[in-house]
Design a protein around this motif. Structure first.
Motif, mmCIF file in Angstrom:
data_model
loop_
_atom_site.group_PDB
_atom_site.id
_atom_site.type_symbol
_atom_site.label_atom_id
_atom_site.label_comp_id
_atom_site.label_asym_id
_atom_site.label_seq_id
_atom_site.Cartn_x
_atom_site.Cartn_y
_atom_site.Cartn_z
ATOM 1 N N GLU A 1 0.671 -1.153 -0.313
ATOM 2 C CA GLU A 1 -0.070 -0.008 -0.012
ATOM 3 C C GLU A 1 0.729 1.346 -0.070
ATOM 4 N N ILE A 2 0.544 2.089 -1.038
ATOM 5 C CA ILE A 2 1.435 3.237 -0.893
ATOM 6 C C ILE A 2 0.248 4.437 -0.489
ATOM 7 N N LYS A 3 0.913 4.748 0.911
ATOM 8 C CA LYS A 3 -0.160 5.363 1.907
ATOM 9 C C LYS A 3 0.114 6.980 1.496
ATOM 10 N N ASN A 4 1.381 7.454 1.129
ATOM 11 C CA ASN A 4 1.381 8.716 1.018
ATOM 12 C C ASN A 4 2.375 9.073 -0.013
ATOM 13 N N LYS B 1 0.212 8.934 -6.788
ATOM 14 C CA LYS B 1 0.283 7.713 -6.283
ATOM 15 C C LYS B 1 -0.683 6.728 -6.793
ATOM 16 N N THR C 1 -3.898 4.423 -6.590
ATOM 17 C CA THR C 1 -4.895 4.225 -5.426
ATOM 18 C C THR C 1 -5.293 2.886 -5.078
ATOM 19 N N PRO D 1 -4.174 -1.206 -3.533
ATOM 20 C CA PRO D 1 -2.954 -1.887 -3.347
ATOM 21 C C PRO D 1 -2.048 -2.669 -4.582
ATOM 22 N N GLU E 1 5.775 6.987 1.210
ATOM 23 C CA GLU E 1 5.204 6.426 2.502
ATOM 24 C C GLU E 1 4.554 5.185 2.108
ATOM 25 N N SER E 2 4.828 3.937 2.570
ATOM 26 C CA SER E 2 4.142 2.816 2.442
ATOM 27 C C SER E 2 4.196 1.648 3.426
ATOM 28 N N ASN E 3 3.631 0.534 3.234
ATOM 29 C CA ASN E 3 3.806 -0.568 4.269
ATOM 30 C C ASN E 3 4.950 -1.473 4.169
#
Length: 141
Positions: free
Chosen positions: A58-61, A73, A75, A77, A104-106
């Motif tokens: 997941e690309i969070k930001n 980015k 939207t 996953p 920022e990702s997981n």
């Protein structure tokens, strides 16, 4: 005996969670625009990446160091083994380009899930020849 079963269960849980998670691998972390001419280049570039892990990425930001660079980015996953893209639009102000984009990702393979991407290069003004100068050079020939 209960302790042995508890230890084995804990060990199995530990091994089953070892190595799991999303992992992000970029094709390149710096894009060099080189020398580009304002008005002839759109300023858009794409950073490609792959989820090399075994769970959804997941690309969070995604944010830039200034308003002159606008990143976008994915939207949804990115599934394991799949590729994703982060587009960057630079506004093509004349002069040197040296900007950073923070993703920022997981992802578990980068510190705190953060990756810093960079763009660099130089934007020059389009040289327009003066019509009077063109006439002078034709007359002198």
């Amino acid at each position: 005996m209960k302790n042995l079963y508890g230890f084995i269960a804990l060990l199995l849980i530990s091994f089953s969670s070892f190595g799991q998670g999303a992992k992000i691998e970029f094709k390149e972390e710096t894009i060099n625009y080189g020398t580009v001419t304002k008005g002839e280049d759109s300023g858009k570039r794409i950073f490609e990446f792959t989820n090399t892990g075994d769970s959804p990425l997941e690309i969070k930001n995604v944010k830039s160091t200034c308003g002159c660079t606008v990143p976008s980015k994915p939207t949804e996953p990115i599934m394991p083994g799949e590729m994703g893209k982060i587009e960057v639009q630079y506004n093509m102000n004349p002069g040197p380009i040296s900007k950073s984009i923070t993703v920022e990702s997981n992802a578990v393979n980068v510190t705190n899930g953060l990756v810093t991407l960079r763009i660099k290069g130089t934007v020059i003004e389009k040289k327009e020849e003066n019509l009077l100068e063109q006439k002078k050079s034709i007359i002198q020939q």
